[in-house]
Design a protein around this motif. Structure first.
Motif, PDB file in Angstrom:
ATOM      1  N   THR A 160       0.802  -1.424  -0.212  1.00 13.45           N
ATOM      2  CA  THR A 160       0.255  -0.072   0.042  1.00 13.45           C
ATOM      3  C   THR A 160       0.568   1.502  -0.342  1.00 13.45           C
ATOM      4  O   THR A 160       1.522   1.425   1.109  1.00 13.45           O
ATOM      5  CB  THR A 160      -0.885   0.026   1.313  1.00 13.45           C
ATOM      6  OG1 THR A 160      -1.377  -1.372   1.134  1.00 13.45           O
ATOM      7  CG2 THR A 160      -2.148   1.022   1.219  1.00 13.45           C
ATOM      8  N   GLU A 161       0.740   2.268  -1.351  1.00 17.81           N
ATOM      9  CA  GLU A 161       1.202   3.385  -0.753  1.00 17.81           C
ATOM     10  C   GLU A 161       0.371   4.475  -1.141  1.00 17.81           C
ATOM     11  O   GLU A 161      -0.471   4.786  -1.972  1.00 17.81           O
ATOM     12  CB  GLU A 161       2.324   3.587  -1.939  1.00 17.81           C
ATOM     13  CG  GLU A 161       3.089   2.887  -1.597  1.00 17.81           C
ATOM     14  CD  GLU A 161       4.129   2.137  -2.923  1.00 17.81           C
ATOM     15  OE1 GLU A 161       4.160   2.940  -4.219  1.00 17.81           O
ATOM     16  OE2 GLU A 161       4.847   1.109  -3.421  1.00 17.81           O
ATOM     17  N   VAL A 162       0.537   5.449  -0.347  1.00 16.47           N
ATOM     18  CA  VAL A 162       0.032   6.927  -0.736  1.00 16.47           C
ATOM     19  C   VAL A 162       1.295   7.554  -0.739  1.00 16.47           C
ATOM     20  O   VAL A 162       1.812   7.878  -0.327  1.00 16.47           O
ATOM     21  CB  VAL A 162      -1.328   6.989   0.720  1.00 16.47           C
ATOM     22  CG1 VAL A 162      -2.650   6.595   0.864  1.00 16.47           C
ATOM     23  CG2 VAL A 162      -0.386   7.327   1.881  1.00 16.47           C
ATOM     24  N   ILE A 186       2.821   9.559   5.609  1.00 14.87           N
ATOM     25  CA  ILE A 186       2.049   8.489   6.675  1.00 14.87           C
ATOM     26  C   ILE A 186       1.755   9.546   8.024  1.00 14.87           C
ATOM     27  O   ILE A 186       0.291   9.531   8.199  1.00 14.87           O
ATOM     28  CB  ILE A 186       2.468   6.892   7.080  1.00 14.87           C
ATOM     29  CG1 ILE A 186       1.339   6.205   6.746  1.00 14.87           C
ATOM     30  CG2 ILE A 186       3.836   7.698   8.054  1.00 14.87           C
ATOM     31  CD1 ILE A 186       1.118   5.365   6.739  1.00 14.87           C
ATOM     32  N   LEU A 219      -0.814  11.922   7.383  1.00 15.22           N
ATOM     33  CA  LEU A 219      -2.131  11.186   7.469  1.00 15.22           C
ATOM     34  C   LEU A 219      -2.659  10.933   8.553  1.00 15.22           C
ATOM     35  O   LEU A 219      -3.961  11.123   8.904  1.00 15.22           O
ATOM     36  CB  LEU A 219      -1.971   9.933   6.373  1.00 15.22           C
ATOM     37  CG  LEU A 219      -3.473   9.010   6.247  1.00 15.22           C
ATOM     38  CD1 LEU A 219      -3.863  10.148   5.101  1.00 15.22           C
ATOM     39  CD2 LEU A 219      -2.642   8.181   5.535  1.00 15.22           C
ATOM     40  N   ARG A 220      -1.933  10.358   9.626  1.00 13.26           N
ATOM     41  CA  ARG A 220      -2.631  10.727  10.732  1.00 13.26           C
ATOM     42  C   ARG A 220      -3.240  11.704  11.551  1.00 13.26           C
ATOM     43  O   ARG A 220      -3.883  11.689  12.208  1.00 13.26           O
ATOM     44  CB  ARG A 220      -1.405   9.814  12.160  1.00 13.26           C
ATOM     45  CG  ARG A 220      -1.521   9.269  12.512  1.00 13.26           C
ATOM     46  CD  ARG A 220      -0.494   8.919  13.818  1.00 13.26           C
ATOM     47  NE  ARG A 220      -0.070   7.196  13.352  1.00 13.26           N
ATOM     48  CZ  ARG A 220      -1.032   6.693  13.291  1.00 13.26           C
ATOM     49  NH1 ARG A 220      -1.597   6.534  14.088  1.00 13.26           N
ATOM     50  NH2 ARG A 220      -0.066   5.145  13.079  1.00 13.26           N
ATOM     51  N   GLN A 235      -6.648  11.577  10.275  1.00 14.33           N
ATOM     52  CA  GLN A 235      -7.896  11.351  10.499  1.00 14.33           C
ATOM     53  C   GLN A 235      -8.940  11.816  10.823  1.00 14.33           C
ATOM     54  O   GLN A 235      -9.087  12.075  11.790  1.00 14.33           O
ATOM     55  CB  GLN A 235      -7.571  10.119  11.809  1.00 14.33           C
ATOM     56  CG  GLN A 235      -6.024   9.533  10.886  1.00 14.33           C
ATOM     57  CD  GLN A 235      -6.427   8.704   9.779  1.00 14.33           C
ATOM     58  OE1 GLN A 235      -7.109   7.475   9.705  1.00 14.33           O
ATOM     59  NE2 GLN A 235      -6.087   9.513   8.812  1.00 14.33           N
ATOM     60  N   PRO A 236      -9.978  11.112  10.636  1.00 11.88           N
ATOM     61  CA  PRO A 236     -11.579  12.262  10.539  1.00 11.88           C
ATOM     62  C   PRO A 236     -12.109  12.167  12.274  1.00 11.88           C
ATOM     63  O   PRO A 236     -13.232  12.554  12.616  1.00 11.88           O
ATOM     64  CB  PRO A 236     -12.945  11.184   9.569  1.00 11.88           C
ATOM     65  CG  PRO A 236     -12.157  10.587   9.399  1.00 11.88           C
ATOM     66  CD  PRO A 236     -10.331  10.195   9.701  1.00 11.88           C
ATOM     67  N   LEU A 250      -5.057   3.387   8.934  1.00 12.45           N
ATOM     68  CA  LEU A 250      -4.474   4.795   8.844  1.00 12.45           C
ATOM     69  C   LEU A 250      -6.098   5.838   7.522  1.00 12.45           C
ATOM     70  O   LEU A 250      -5.348   3.908   6.324  1.00 12.45           O
ATOM     71  CB  LEU A 250      -3.909   5.683   8.614  1.00 12.45           C
ATOM     72  CG  LEU A 250      -3.044   5.712   9.568  1.00 12.45           C
ATOM     73  CD1 LEU A 250      -1.463   6.443   9.176  1.00 12.45           C
ATOM     74  CD2 LEU A 250      -3.531   6.385  11.181  1.00 12.45           C
ATOM     75  N   LYS A 251      -6.978   6.443   7.157  1.00 14.42           N
ATOM     76  CA  LYS A 251      -8.261   6.649   6.270  1.00 14.42           C
ATOM     77  C   LYS A 251      -7.561   7.300   5.544  1.00 14.42           C
ATOM     78  O   LYS A 251      -7.091   7.857   5.495  1.00 14.42           O
ATOM     79  CB  LYS A 251      -8.880   6.981   7.660  1.00 14.42           C
ATOM     80  CG  LYS A 251     -10.265   6.670   6.654  1.00 14.42           C
ATOM     81  CD  LYS A 251     -11.639   6.814   7.948  1.00 14.42           C
ATOM     82  CE  LYS A 251     -13.443   6.725   6.346  1.00 14.42           C
ATOM     83  NZ  LYS A 251     -14.224   6.965   7.298  1.00 14.42           N
ATOM     84  N   TYR A 282      -7.627   2.401   3.188  1.00 18.63           N
ATOM     85  CA  TYR A 282      -6.921   2.673   3.629  1.00 18.63           C
ATOM     86  C   TYR A 282      -5.731   1.615   3.638  1.00 18.63           C
ATOM     87  O   TYR A 282      -5.704   1.377   2.594  1.00 18.63           O
ATOM     88  CB  TYR A 282      -7.604   1.809   5.101  1.00 18.63           C
ATOM     89  CG  TYR A 282      -9.159   1.312   5.410  1.00 18.63           C
ATOM     90  CD1 TYR A 282      -9.511   1.785   6.322  1.00 18.63           C
ATOM     91  CD2 TYR A 282      -9.680   1.167   3.933  1.00 18.63           C
ATOM     92  CE1 TYR A 282     -10.746   2.194   6.292  1.00 18.63           C
ATOM     93  CE2 TYR A 282     -11.836   1.542   4.654  1.00 18.63           C
ATOM     94  CZ  TYR A 282     -12.044   1.859   5.363  1.00 18.63           C
ATOM     95  OH  TYR A 282     -13.164   2.544   5.484  1.00 18.63           O
ATOM     96  N   VAL A 283      -4.923   2.395   4.503  1.00 19.22           N
ATOM     97  CA  VAL A 283      -3.361   2.438   4.885  1.00 19.22           C
ATOM     98  C   VAL A 283      -2.777   1.494   6.118  1.00 19.22           C
ATOM     99  O   VAL A 283      -3.705   1.820   7.373  1.00 19.22           O
ATOM    100  CB  VAL A 283      -2.511   2.970   4.020  1.00 19.22           C
ATOM    101  CG1 VAL A 283      -1.903   3.505   3.270  1.00 19.22           C
ATOM    102  CG2 VAL A 283      -2.884   4.349   5.105  1.00 19.22           C
ATOM    103  N   PHE A 284      -2.292   0.760   6.107  1.00 21.58           N
ATOM    104  CA  PHE A 284      -1.506  -0.308   7.044  1.00 21.58           C
ATOM    105  C   PHE A 284      -0.664   0.623   7.684  1.00 21.58           C
ATOM    106  O   PHE A 284       0.625   1.297   7.288  1.00 21.58           O
ATOM    107  CB  PHE A 284      -1.249  -1.747   7.136  1.00 21.58           C
ATOM    108  CG  PHE A 284      -2.751  -2.417   7.034  1.00 21.58           C
ATOM    109  CD1 PHE A 284      -3.185  -2.984   8.424  1.00 21.58           C
ATOM    110  CD2 PHE A 284      -2.622  -2.734   5.368  1.00 21.58           C
ATOM    111  CE1 PHE A 284      -3.905  -3.757   7.822  1.00 21.58           C
ATOM    112  CE2 PHE A 284      -3.359  -4.365   5.564  1.00 21.58           C
ATOM    113  CZ  PHE A 284      -4.438  -4.319   6.563  1.00 21.58           C
ATOM    114  N   ASP A 285      -0.054   0.939   8.933  1.00 20.39           N
ATOM    115  CA  ASP A 285       1.270   2.171   9.378  1.00 20.39           C
ATOM    116  C   ASP A 285       2.202   0.905   9.526  1.00 20.39           C
ATOM    117  O   ASP A 285       1.735   0.448  11.137  1.00 20.39           O
ATOM    118  CB  ASP A 285       0.695   2.983  10.830  1.00 20.39           C
ATOM    119  CG  ASP A 285       2.094   4.049  10.960  1.00 20.39           C
ATOM    120  OD1 ASP A 285       2.576   3.841  10.801  1.00 20.39           O
ATOM    121  OD2 ASP A 285       1.203   4.662  12.012  1.00 20.39           O
TER     122      ASP A 285
END
Ligand SMILES: Cc1cc2nc3c(=O)[nH]c(=O)nc-3n(C[C@H](O)[C@H](O)[C@H](O)COP(=O)(O)OP(=O)(O)OC[C@H]3O[C@@H](n4cnc5c(N)ncnc54)[C@H](O)[C@@H]3O)c2cc1C
Ligand SMILES: Cc1ncc(C[n+]2csc(CCOP(=O)(O)OP(=O)(O)O)c2C)c(N)n1
Ligand code: SF4
Ligand code: SF4
Ligand code: SF4
Ligand code: SF4
Ligand SMILES: [Mg+2]
Lengths: 330, 563
Positions: free
Chosen positions: A2-4, A8, A11-12, A15-16, B523-524, B535-538
């Motif tokens: 998984t990559e965004v 990260i 991103l944390r 969070q909503p 994380l969303k 979603y991603v895993f940290d």
């Protein structure tokens, strides 16, 4: 993999939902208590002060010199959380501040050693939400029985053997004792139902006066199950009737989570090593213990009227349903 | 790190400095599994994917996803035997999803709103492709090649496109306005439809080759299989498919009161049903195959729903019956002699039809109509290796000549279905594209299908499948013989049924994992993560407890040992 496209850590921050506990805490894999405590902070928001009794939660969130808490938090002794929280509340009141005080303790710290301080706190009518994380034994010191340990469960101080089959005594009916203090709101909840926990915390936050929430929180280490099964097991505790999910207002039963498909207690017991002596061989003692545990569950279902008549959408099944895009969460 | 003395305080939110991910011995991953509905679809549709859009209210996007594979949803939604529903995991929970009804609904919506096919590629290629046969296989190949930027010409000996859909499928289950709209939308992409051009009469494959870089053959099966009774072929009998075509073309048939149709496939059933509509008093259907209600292996090929409706309309079924001989008065048929039959399995796997002596019965009818299937017309195919039973081709429709491809009913491996023909056209188009561009064909990877055991069914509400109304028998046979028998879903029904999808093997963004992780290690994201989940895993903090995997309803999370 998984990559965004954003880091990260950033991103944390986005969070909503607010969380008062961050990762890095040292709870065991799949710890029900770690999850329960985080869910509580999700509903309370940041404007709180916590007094936390000695126990797993206190230990795993604050490995010196770090803390996983994002809110003001104070460690009390094992036995005096109710008193410490009362002091904080009085001090805040004196300063004209409105932050809600939340006391947190394990079942040992609540049912047993901290009970006197808690009872005083309730009796003096402090504006405090007391949360008991019920993992049904003294886990932090290596699994000793507490007043909350269920009948027939194995702990290091209630070993099964020739004389008896695990804990001889019954699980203390703490919620009735608490409710007898005639406080505005006392309830039970389970980590298997996060929305229910959050709703109950929100409700308690809005009440001026003492409130109490007991959250059933599986402990993989002490109960002897894989961390991946914590939610499934917590749910079975509710669906068997062994852990009734109820709300009491001024001591009177106000609401229950009805059980849609009542499960036999063996489904719950079998999944945990602390009950394994009940499944080794089917002799008379074992049969009696299993029948006893089933009778306890049936008794709960009867006294609290837990059998679902399919009118409550949020019964044990309805409360678990998922929807696309998480539209169902409270 | 701040220096702290004993008995002092800890800075808030500092436990993050310690990376609990180092404890992990198993690691969670997102893993998209193919849903059973996807693997079962002969056209290649991923129903899970378009149902996901649908249930989120993106109706047009759902249609676009669907037609990126199958350009004829209004057709397949009506006539496909929907193996997707037979495979649907929900069938093992309560009742399978009514996928075909939602597919049909999407087809209708697209026609109503005049939606255009999504543009699938910007590239334009110089090569021209010839397609022979404008049935579902040819139309599908034409669509996919055009969408990939090729110039496409279709040749057909009929004046209209559509193949059997146009000339043989009864309008009471495939209304012609729906069919016409979908065919026209394909041709409107800029495909040149050359009507009344017959391969073998007007042109040969050799003549086409210099102009066209590749040829896709999809000519179906034009010859009726010959029916033998008592060792002879009764040539004077009128053939079933011809009668069916005649009724569809003219709206009437000249028939006696009592008829027997021989065969257990779609043609036999449709013929029997139109005979009832055309006024026959007694219609018998005789087949050696078994009724779908029975537990026999050798079941009728026709779609069970059609068989049930035929029975409702008064067609009398004689299953597991064989015909010994025709009873004649002079040249005139006056009846048949039937016996009971069964298909017996031998230990070595061979099967054999056995008829039982002493079970003979006589059935009086005025006409016997064989409808026992079609064979390939070998004219104009001389240079290709094939038999009347079908042309051997690969999954991608490759023949023994590199520039010639084939698909649909004419192939040996054909399933004899519309969705199979559409899928053949799709796969051949991909193969043609790769052949012409000299790129390797993607391997037909056998994707793992997710089973119902991999889902966490606890999170789904049991809810019955939605049904639609069908016309009464009077409405079907007495009034308008072309009236569509089955009603489609309305907006509300379609929406409700779509939300029954369990989203097998793909994330439905339910937030379960995000909510339950005791370590806040999921994380969303607003945008999609690279794996299409939200979603991603940290992994800095994930301890590998596996809770998220257990509580994922869709089976989208797997655990793997740390390397
Ligand atoms: C009565 C009936 C009912 C059916 N019902 C169903 C059903 O409910 N569900 C289902 O899935 N399937 C059904 N089928 C089967 C389905 O119709 C076929 O599997 C499908 O149409 C095959 O598509 P195709 O493109 O391969 O061939 P076809 O549809 O047969 O199209 C072939 C085309 O090639 C043209 N052609 C043939 N020879 C030449 C030539 N030499 N030169 C130029 N053009 C030529 C023909 O004119 C025709 O247009 C039914 C079939 C029949 C007969
Ligand atoms: C007066 C006193 N006695 C004993 C201890 C040792 N002790 C620390 S935590 C604990 C058990 C905590 O059990 P519980 O309250 O149920 O919390 P858990 O660890 O199970 O979450 C004990 C016995 C102590 N800290 N203080
Ligand atoms: S021992 Fe039990 S309660 Fe304590 S951290 Fe581990 S799982 Fe949680
Ligand atoms: S439940 Fe949905 S995804 Fe699963 S097989 Fe059925 S249609 Fe496909
Ligand atoms: S629940 Fe959290 S900690 Fe456990 S495996 Fe999943 S991501 Fe990791
Ligand atoms: S638990 Fe829900 S949100 Fe998480 S991966 Fe599975 S389907 Fe997606
Ligand atoms: Mg405890």
């Amino acid at each position: 993999m998984t990559e965004v496209s954003i880091p990260i850590e950033q991103l944390r921050q986005q969070q909503p939902r607010y969380q008062g506990i961050s990762p890095g805490h040292r709870a065991c894999l799949g710890c029900g208590q770690a999850l329960a405590a985080r869910l509580v902070t999700e509903a309370s928001g940041p404007d709180i002060m916590i007094a936390n009794a000695t126990g797993c939660l206190e230990i795993f969130t604050t490995p010196w010199p770090e803390s996983a808490w994002k809110v003001p938090w104070m460690h009390s002794l094992f036995e005096n959380t109710g008193a410490i929280a009362s002091g904080i509340e009085a001090a805040l009141k004196a300063q004209g501040k409105s932050s809600k005080v939340i006391a947190m303790g394990g079942d040992g710290g609540t049912f047993d050693i901290g009970f006197q301080a808690l009872s005083g706190m309730l009796e003096r009518d402090h504006n405090i939400l007391y949360i008991c994380y019920d993992n049904e034994a003294y886990m932090n010191t290596g699994v000793q029985r507490s007043g909350s340990t269920p009948h027939a469960a194995m702990t290091n101080t209630s070993p099964p053997g020739k004389a008896r089959m695990g804990k001889r005594h019954l699980k203390k009916d703490i919620i009735s004792i608490i409710a007898s203090h005639h406080i505005p709101y006392a309830a039970t909840a389970s980590v298997a139902y996060p929305s229910d926990i959050r709703k109950k915390v929100r409700r308690a936050m809005h009440i001026e006066g003492p409130t109490f929430l007991q959250i059933h929180a599986p402990c993989p280490l002490g109960w002897g199950h894989d961390g991946s099964q914590s939610i499934a097991i917590a749910r079975l505790a509710v669906e068997t009737g062994l852990f009734p999910v109820i709300e009491l207002e001024r001591g009177a039963l106000a609401n229950v989570m009805p059980i849609r498909n009542i499960q036999p207690v063996t489904a719950y017991l079998k999944a945990q090593q602390r009950f394994r002596h009940l499944f080794k061989k089917a002799d008379q003692r074992v049969k009696e213990e299993l029948a006893h545990l089933q009778a306890l569950a049936d008794h709960n279902i009867e006294v609290y009227g837990l059998q679902s008549d399919h009118t409550d959408k949020l019964d044990t099944r309805g409360a678990a349903l998922v929807h696309r895009r998480g539209k169902h969460w409270a | 790190m701040p220096i702290l003395t004993r008995g002092a305080f800890a800075q808030a939110d500092t436990a993050k400095m310690y990376k609990t991910g180092s404890w992990r011995i198993q690691k969670p991953y997102h893993q998209h599994f193919s849903a059973p509905c996807h693997n079962a679809c002969l056209a290649g549709e991923d129903a899970q994917a378009w149902l996901a859009y649908f249930s989120e209210g993106h109706i047009q996007k759902a249609w676009e996803t669907l037609v990126s594979v199958n350009p004829l949803p209004g057709v397949s939604g009506r006539v496909c035997h929907h193996p997707c529903e037979t495979a649907c995991n929900r069938g093992q929970y309560d009742e399978a999803l009514a996928i075909h009804h939602i597919e049909r609904y999407l087809g209708e919506q697209a026609i109503q709103h005049g939606w255009n096919y999504p543009l699938l590629s910007q590239t334009r290629h110089v090569e021209k492709i010839a397609i022979i046969g404008a049935g579902p296989a040819g139309l599908s190949a034409a669509y996919h090649l055009k969408q990939r930027g090729y110039k496409v010409d279709i040749f057909d000996n009929l004046p209209v496109a559509g193949g059997l859909l146009q000339i043989a499928l009864p309008p009471y289950r495939l209304p012609r306005n729906a069919l016409q709209a979908e065919i026209e939308r394909i041709l409107a992409l800029g495909i040149d439809f050359q009507a009344q051009k017959q391969l073998g009469r007007d042109f040969s494959l050799e003549e086409l080759h210099p102009q066209y870089a590749a040829i896709f053959l999809a000519i179906g099966r034009q010859n009726s299989r010959e029916w033998q009774v008592d060792g002879v072929i009764p040539h004077h009998l009128q053939n079933g498919l011809d009668m069916l075509k005649e009724w569809i073309a003219l709206g009437k048939l000249d028939i006696p009161d009592r008829l027997a149709v021989i065969g257990g496939g779609n043609t036999a059933i449709d013929l029997a049903r139109i005979l009832r509509r055309a006024g026959a008093k007694e219609v018998h259907l005789i087949t050696h195959q078994a009724h779908p209600d029975s537990s026999e292996n050798d079941m009728m090929n026709a779609i069970p729903r059609e068989i049930i409706q035929a029975e409702e309309e008064g067609v009398q079924l004689h299953t597991q019956r064989g015909i010994q001989r025709l009873l004649l008065r002079g040249e005139q048929v006056i009846g048949v002699e039937m016996t009971r039959m069964q298909t017996m399995q031998h230990a070595d796997g061979r099967s054999e039809r056995v008829s039982f002596r002493g079970t003979e019965t006589v059935l009086h009818v005025d006409q016997v109509v064989p409808a026992i299937g079609q064979q390939l017309d070998l004219k104009a195919l001389e240079h290709l290796s094939t038999t009347v039973e079908g042309m051997p081709v690969t999954v991608h429709g490759q023949t023994d000549q590199p520039h010639i491809f084939a698909g649909g009913d004419m192939c040996l491996r054909s399933s004899g279905t519309v969705s199979g023909a559409i899928g053949d056209g799709y796969r051949a188009a991909i193969a043609i594209h790769h052949t012409l561009q000299n790129t390797p064909l993607p391997h037909p990877t056998q994707t793992t299908t997710i089973t119902v055991e991999q889902l966490n069914l606890h999170y789904y509400e049991s809810s019955p499948r939605l049904h639609t109304a069908t016309l009464t028998v009077e409405e079907r046979c007495k009034n308008d013989a072309s009236a569509e028998v089955e009603t489609g879903f309305n907006d509300e029904q379609a929406k409700k049924e779509a939300t029954r999808c369990l989203s097998c093997g793909n994330c439905m963004a339910c937030d379960n994992c995000w909510t339950f992780c005791p370590d806040s290690a999921i994380l969303k994201t607003q945008e999609n993560a690279s794996n299409s989940s939200h979603y991603v895993f940290d992994y800095d903090y994930c301890k590998g407890c596996g809770l998220c995997k257990t509580e994922c309803p869709c089976g989208f999370i797997i655990m793997q040992d740390e390397a």
